[in-house]
Design a protein around this motif. Structure first.
Motif, PDB file in Angstrom:
ATOM      1  N   CYS A 440       0.845  -1.193   0.000  1.00  0.00           N
ATOM      2  CA  CYS A 440       0.000   0.000   0.000  1.00  0.00           C
ATOM      3  C   CYS A 440       0.879   1.242   0.000  1.00  0.00           C
ATOM      4  O   CYS A 440       2.027   1.202   0.405  1.00  0.00           O
ATOM      5  CB  CYS A 440      -0.873   0.029   1.248  1.00  0.00           C
ATOM      6  SG  CYS A 440      -2.172  -1.156   1.179  1.00  0.00           S
ATOM      7  N   GLN A 441       0.295   2.303  -0.439  1.00  0.00           N
ATOM      8  CA  GLN A 441       1.035   3.566  -0.463  1.00  0.00           C
ATOM      9  C   GLN A 441       0.829   4.366   0.802  1.00  0.00           C
ATOM     10  O   GLN A 441       1.580   5.268   1.106  1.00  0.00           O
ATOM     11  CB  GLN A 441       0.602   4.397  -1.673  1.00  0.00           C
ATOM     12  CG  GLN A 441       0.988   3.778  -2.977  1.00  0.00           C
ATOM     13  CD  GLN A 441       2.495   3.685  -3.132  1.00  0.00           C
ATOM     14  OE1 GLN A 441       3.187   4.681  -3.073  1.00  0.00           O
ATOM     15  NE2 GLN A 441       2.999   2.479  -3.304  1.00  0.00           N
ATOM     16  N   SER A 442      -0.248   4.056   1.512  1.00  0.00           N
ATOM     17  CA  SER A 442      -0.520   4.830   2.710  1.00  0.00           C
ATOM     18  C   SER A 442      -1.288   3.971   3.696  1.00  0.00           C
ATOM     19  O   SER A 442      -2.002   3.045   3.307  1.00  0.00           O
ATOM     20  CB  SER A 442      -1.345   6.055   2.336  1.00  0.00           C
ATOM     21  OG  SER A 442      -1.922   6.592   3.495  1.00  0.00           O
ATOM     22  N   ALA A 444      -3.746   4.839   5.330  1.00  0.00           N
ATOM     23  CA  ALA A 444      -5.169   5.160   5.291  1.00  0.00           C
ATOM     24  C   ALA A 444      -5.940   4.281   4.315  1.00  0.00           C
ATOM     25  O   ALA A 444      -7.149   4.375   4.203  1.00  0.00           O
ATOM     26  CB  ALA A 444      -5.357   6.629   4.927  1.00  0.00           C
ATOM     27  N   GLU A 445      -5.231   3.434   3.573  1.00  0.00           N
ATOM     28  CA  GLU A 445      -5.926   2.543   2.648  1.00  0.00           C
ATOM     29  C   GLU A 445      -6.445   1.304   3.368  1.00  0.00           C
ATOM     30  O   GLU A 445      -7.132   0.491   2.783  1.00  0.00           O
ATOM     31  CB  GLU A 445      -4.976   2.107   1.526  1.00  0.00           C
ATOM     32  CG  GLU A 445      -4.626   3.226   0.570  1.00  0.00           C
ATOM     33  CD  GLU A 445      -3.490   2.850  -0.362  1.00  0.00           C
ATOM     34  OE1 GLU A 445      -3.314   1.662  -0.627  1.00  0.00           O
ATOM     35  OE2 GLU A 445      -2.785   3.750  -0.816  1.00  0.00           O
ATOM     36  N   LEU A 446      -6.093   1.150   4.632  1.00  0.00           N
ATOM     37  CA  LEU A 446      -6.454  -0.057   5.361  1.00  0.00           C
ATOM     38  C   LEU A 446      -7.584   0.225   6.334  1.00  0.00           C
ATOM     39  O   LEU A 446      -7.948   1.380   6.562  1.00  0.00           O
ATOM     40  CB  LEU A 446      -5.239  -0.563   6.131  1.00  0.00           C
ATOM     41  CG  LEU A 446      -4.077  -0.908   5.235  1.00  0.00           C
ATOM     42  CD1 LEU A 446      -2.807  -0.927   6.014  1.00  0.00           C
ATOM     43  CD2 LEU A 446      -4.330  -2.235   4.581  1.00  0.00           C
ATOM     44  N   SER A 447      -8.101  -0.849   6.915  1.00  0.00           N
ATOM     45  CA  SER A 447      -9.227  -0.644   7.820  1.00  0.00           C
ATOM     46  C   SER A 447      -8.740   0.067   9.082  1.00  0.00           C
ATOM     47  O   SER A 447      -7.652  -0.204   9.576  1.00  0.00           O
ATOM     48  CB  SER A 447      -9.890  -1.969   8.157  1.00  0.00           C
ATOM     49  OG  SER A 447      -9.048  -2.733   8.948  1.00  0.00           O
ATOM     50  N   LYS A 487      -8.129  -5.113   1.481  1.00  0.00           N
ATOM     51  CA  LYS A 487      -9.471  -4.537   1.525  1.00  0.00           C
ATOM     52  C   LYS A 487     -10.323  -5.169   2.616  1.00  0.00           C
ATOM     53  O   LYS A 487     -11.170  -4.544   3.213  1.00  0.00           O
ATOM     54  CB  LYS A 487     -10.132  -4.748   0.164  1.00  0.00           C
ATOM     55  CG  LYS A 487     -10.587  -3.458  -0.430  1.00  0.00           C
ATOM     56  CD  LYS A 487     -11.320  -3.617  -1.726  1.00  0.00           C
ATOM     57  CE  LYS A 487     -11.273  -4.935  -2.403  1.00  0.00           C
ATOM     58  NZ  LYS A 487     -11.838  -4.928  -3.739  1.00  0.00           N
ATOM     59  N   PRO A 549      -6.010   5.933  11.635  1.00  0.00           N
ATOM     60  CA  PRO A 549      -6.577   6.408  10.371  1.00  0.00           C
ATOM     61  C   PRO A 549      -6.454   7.903  10.090  1.00  0.00           C
ATOM     62  O   PRO A 549      -6.663   8.328   8.975  1.00  0.00           O
ATOM     63  CB  PRO A 549      -8.043   6.015  10.484  1.00  0.00           C
ATOM     64  CG  PRO A 549      -8.304   5.990  11.933  1.00  0.00           C
ATOM     65  CD  PRO A 549      -7.040   5.609  12.613  1.00  0.00           C
TER      66      PRO A 549
END
Lengths: 869, 155
Positions: A440-442, A444-447, A487, A549
């Protein structure tokens, strides 16, 4: 005269001279022909010695420089103490037996240095990274810790950039962890009386119970909600497992409220368990010899407990689960005895080291019925990573360890732990998940608040790559695979980690190879710079990684600002991971950076922004005394005159006055944290420009004010946390006032685009005027003119008042913190308004329900600003 | 790989499919859930990528793209959802300002976005909701007249 003549070379002689010569010859003949030098010197030795001493020895110390201004210096002050002003005389005189500071070289010898470090740690706790920080940071003495406050080489703006574009790393190991062990329902019965579901999901919430998410809530004193908040706390459950009927809960709190929370937890547990609190803390003493090996207090506590426990715990693991609980209660007592024995043994064997050389460590524990509470204060390390780059840095620093093994000859904790099929299956899942996450790049893309357990390699072995553009560009084909995994939600298997087991934590800490050993191995390595291959000898460290987050995206703010990760490590490993992350490109920050982040995000930061907690009140008192001292240092002409500026409380926030303006009862206020009520308030107060027109069309005033009445009835004396953003130029400042604009102000604002706000008229300062008048009188009297002036002044004042429109604008709140927000590009701040004040605000200006006037304590200028909740 | 993520994770995703987005909206309105949008998945950022946002000043973004194009031969302008208009606008403005020296080539895609629904009460499970949004990727590149001439000469 004669002597002069004698020296003069002989030339032509006059009569007189000839006479004199005769006379001189007579004298010369009487003089001794030679001087005995030794005797000559001997007779004057005493004088010479005196002279020598007088020049060498100072009677007055050199510390004079700092004590007095230059204008106060006098000649030969260093030789005569009496030339000093009397007040400094005592400080300055050199005492005969004053201990001289040993040379730096002596002080820096490893042995002496360590002793010095230990001495300095006596009344406060150092973080494990203290020495690293002390070289580069301003250190603050706070809450019993030495906390890095701000880097000496970086400005606040550089730190902001790090959080926005790079990675800011902050050591927050001073946060205290409390472990609660027991049956789920027992724990919940106790803890649930501390939190209230009205403030949002609590410890008992379904989504946290699985252990895949870290939760946070504000804890209150037992059943006192909404009064008596203690502190906000984050908490984490250990994922359920079929074998263990007992569950573990970690509650992380701030050190300033640790004691309070601990006592409150004990009390609520004893109520729910109907049992007395049993203090089973283990007190340990460690010799300074142990500490010389470069270990922290916590390490020693861990390892020494381990040494005592290891045999017994093996016994207890053999015994079945049923009696295990009883065992647990017994163990600490036995260890207590044992430690005492050991202590005595140590005393006899080693040359009876003096007791001063022992440092006390308390392993705090208490038992309430079937629930055990353990303080993990300083037993766990927590690093916070903020910013988009944190993703990359963590992925590079945390190399997943290899847990496969062929032979079981040598025993390592990970062999024992991962022998279990289930654990090794969990490990595989964790590894695959982390591979996905790493792409991932950040964060914040995760839960949000996801917890990932990992077992990683020794970070000192992995060398950081030199950063260049090629390494930054990952191939795109790699990226697509991991998407699915990330995701989905984190499962319990992924969140589980051996770090939850006390024994494993201790082993990991005690079996850590020292830096020296690692460096030795590296130097013996054939190819310098390549990775060390230690095989099974390499340490495997269990860690927890927790997602953060950042801000929730909304119409106004930049979304996901402040996202990142928290890394939890067992004690003793802080420095290794810290340095590795620095090598990978993280930028270190301190407490100031944490505060700045909270200010940019416009969220509450503990303890400053919790005025209703005891820690918050303490903080406010500290700020007040600091500001007062600063103010009183300056001469009256060089400091703002707060009477003229009409600021009632220039150094503190008068929350009490805000809440009960007229009523006489003085029970405490509280901050409104009820989620539903806040949501209804948000609907009323937060109006964006697009919504405004809609509101105007459907202006049902009755409906709008109904919620206020409802909430006010329940929370009469409450403050509401508000975010402030200034419309035009100017920044809100600490202790600024928030007040309701008059209708005239709003009309002017609408008419004139450049109208920033009304001006408050200067208030008369009677004290100052009296002084002035007295001076005038004195002058006139001196001149001999009698004072026959008519008293005009009061009339003048009235005239002046009429000219400026100065309707008292009612104060509804205060600015808690303000400044220029780099994130928003204009002045912004946060503060608290009274609920009643907010109601008045929306009553007086139904169309502009969030428009307020802000005035800083040092100006007369009001400025328009908008509130949001 | 996805087989490992069975159990709780998959079942929740199935549930989320069952519930239409409308029902989620109701839940959010009832204040049972709080909506938190995740960041859309990004590819590793190259030097020539410009991601357009509505929160940064337009002129500023235009300048950034223009500056990039001065040093590079091509710039990729990405816009997602509501920022598509802006992305197109920006690309077109670069083109018109270049006086025919710059060409653009656009292509579109669909991006899967994930929203988290965070429960506000104790007895609710967290949910995720995935939806699709359209995106545009515009390649803004220089047509180099010098190179074209050379090619013509050789052929």
């Amino acid at each position: 005269m004669d002597q002069f003549n004698r020296k003069r070379p002989h030339g032509g002689m006059t009569k007189n001279q000839a006479k004199k010569q005769k006379f001189n010859e007579n004298i010369l003949s009487e003089a001794p022909q030679a001087i005995d030098v030794i005797e000559y010197a001997r007779s004057r030795a005493a004088e010479l010695q005196l002279l020598d001493e007088a020049t060498k020895k100072r009677k007055v110390s050199q510390a004079v420089n700092g004590l007095m201004s230059i204008s106060m210096r006098r000649r030969a002050m260093s030789h005569n103490v009496k030339r000093m002003p009397r007040r400094v005389r005592e400080m300055v005189t050199i005492k005969a037996n004053k201990h001289k500071k040993p040379s730096r070289k002596h002080r820096r010898r490893p042995k002496n240095l360590l002793q010095e470090y230990i001495r300095r740690q006596k009344n406060k706790v150092w973080l494990e990274t203290h020495i690293w920080h002390a070289k580069r940071f301003k250190m603050a003495d706070k809450w019993g810790y030495k906390i890095p406050y701000q880097p000496t080489n970086k400005s606040a703006r550089a730190s902001y950039r790090a959080t926005q574009h790079h990675c800011q790393m902050i050591d927050v190991s001073y946060l205290c962890c409390i472990e609660i062990l027991g049956k789920e329902e027992n724990i919940l019965n106790g803890v649930s009386s501390l939190c209230n579901s009205q403030t949002g999901p609590t410890v008992a919430a379904k989504m946290y119970l699985e252990g895949t998410r870290e939760g946070n809530c504000v804890l209150y004193k037992q059943n006192q909600y909404p009064q008596g908040p203690i502190c906000p706390a984050t908490f984490l459950w250990r994922p359920k497992s079929e074998r263990e009927p007992l569950r573990q809960l970690w509650i992380w709190c701030h050190p300033s409220s640790f004691e309070e929370l601990w006592k409150e937890l004990e009390a609520c547990m004893s109520v729910s368990e109907k049992c007395e609190v049993q203090d089973i803390s283990v007190e340990l003493s460690c010799s300074i010899e142990d500490m010389r090996k470069g270990r922290t207090l916590a390490d020693i506590a861990n390892s020494s407990v381990l040494n005592n426990n290891s045999k017994e715990d093996k016994m207890s693991t053999i015994s079945e689960e049923g009696p295990k609980q009883e065992d647990r209660s017994k163990v600490p007592k036995e260890t207590q005895d044992k430690t005492k024995k050991q202590k005595s043994k140590k005393h006899s064997s080693t040359e009876k080291a003096s007791e001063e050389k022992f440092v006390k460590v308390i392993n705090r524990k208490s038992q309430i019925g079937k629930v055990f509470m353990t303080s993990l204060k300083d037993r766990l390390v927590r690093h916070r990573f903020i910013g988009p780059e944190s993703q990359r840095i963590l992925a590079q620093t945390l190399g997943i360890a290899d847990i496969m093994f062929n032979n079981k000859e040598t025993s390592y904790w990970w062999k024992e732990y991962y022998e279990d099929k289930k654990h090794s299956l969990d490990f595989n899942q964790q590894r695959e998940f982390w591979d996905g996450v790493a792409q991932c790049q950040s964060a914040a893309e995760l839960s949000p608040h996801a917890v990932i357990g990992l077992t990683v390699r020794d970070p000192r072995v992995i060398r950081a790559m030199k950063r260049n553009e090629n390494s930054d560009m990952a191939s795109e084909s790699m990226v697509v695979e991991g998407i699915e995994a990330v995701k989905l939600m984190v499962s319990q298997e992924v969140s589980n980690s051996p770090i939850w087991e006390e024994e494993i934590r201790k082993t990991v800490t005690s079996t850590k190879k020292s830096d020296f050993e690692i460096n030795q191995l590296k130097s013996e390595h054939l190819v310098p710079g390549s990775e060390l291959m230690l095989g099974e000898e390499e340490s495997r460290i269990p860690v927890l990684v927790i997602q953060n987050p950042g801000t929730n995206p909304s119409a106004h703010s930049h979304s996901h600002y402040g996202n990142g990760w928290d890394l939890i490590l067992p004690a003793g490993w802080s420095m290794a991971f810290w340095v590795a992350s620095i090598y990978h490109g993280a930028r270190a920050g301190g407490l100031r950076e944490l505060q700045c982040l909270a200010n940019e995000q416009q969220i509450e930061h503990f303890p400053e922004d919790y005025p209703d907690t005891s820690a918050g009140r303490e903080e406010e008192a500290r700020v007040k005394s600091e500001k007062e001292a600063e103010h009183s240092k300056r001469p009256p002409a060089k400091r703002p005159n707060f009477t003229k500026l009409d600021v009632a409380n220039p150094f503190s926030w008068a929350w009490d006055q805000l809440v009960h303006c007229d009523k006489e009862d003085t029970s405490g206020f509280h901050v409104l944290r009820d989620r539903k009520d806040l949501n209804t308030l948000r609907k009323v107060v937060n109006i964006s420009r697009g919504q405004k027109k809609k509101c105007l069309k459907s202006s049902e005033s009755v409906e709008r004010f109904a919620p206020y009445q409802d909430i006010l009835s329940r929370h009469q004396k409450s403050l509401v946390f508000v975010k402030i953003s200034v419309n035009s130029k100017g920044c809100p400042e600490e202790m600024g006032t928030i007040s309701i604009p008059s209708k005239e102000d709003v009309r002017k604002m609408k008419a004139d685009k450049y109208f920033v706000g009304p001006l408050r008229s200067q208030q008369p300062d009677p004290e100052l005027e009296d002084k002035k008048e007295k001076k005038k009188k004195a002058k006139l009297l001196k001149k001999g003119v009698l004072n026959l002036q008519p008293q005009k002044t009061p009339e003048n004042r009235e005239v002046a008042k009429d000219n400026v429109d100065d309707g008292e604008r009612e104060i509804i709140g205060y600015v808690k913190h303000g400044g220029f927000s780099l994130n928003n590009g204009h002045g912004a701040g946060k503060g608290f308004c009274s609920l009643a004040g907010l109601e008045k605000l929306s009553e007086s200006l139904p169309d502009e329900r969030n428009l307020v006037l802000i005035r800083n304590p040092r100006t007369l200028q009001y400025r328009f600003a908008r509130l949001s909740l | 790989m996805s087989a490992n993520f069975d159990g709780t994770s998959k079942s929740s995703s199935v549930e989320s499919k069952e519930k239409s987005s409308k029902s989620f909206k109701e839940l959010i309105d009832k204040e049972e859930y709080d909506l938190r949008k995740r960041l859309p998945r990004k590819l590793p950022k190259r030097k020539t990528d410009v991601y357009i946002t509505r929160k940064t000043d337009f002129a500023c973004q235009l300048e950034r793209a223009q500056k990039l194009l001065d040093s590079e031969n091509e710039v990729y302008v990405h816009g997602l959802g509501a920022a598509i208009n802006r992305a197109i606008n920006l690309a077109l403005q670069i083109q018109t300002e270049s006086q025919g020296l710059v060409e653009i080539a656009a292509h579109t895609s669909t991006v899967e976005l994930v929203d988290d629904l965070e429960p506000q009460t104790d007895d609710l499970e967290p949910e995720t909701q995935s939806r699709n949004n359209s995106a545009i990727h515009i390649k803004v590149y220089k047509i180099n007249p010098v190179k074209v001439e050379l090619k013509d000469a050789t052929t």
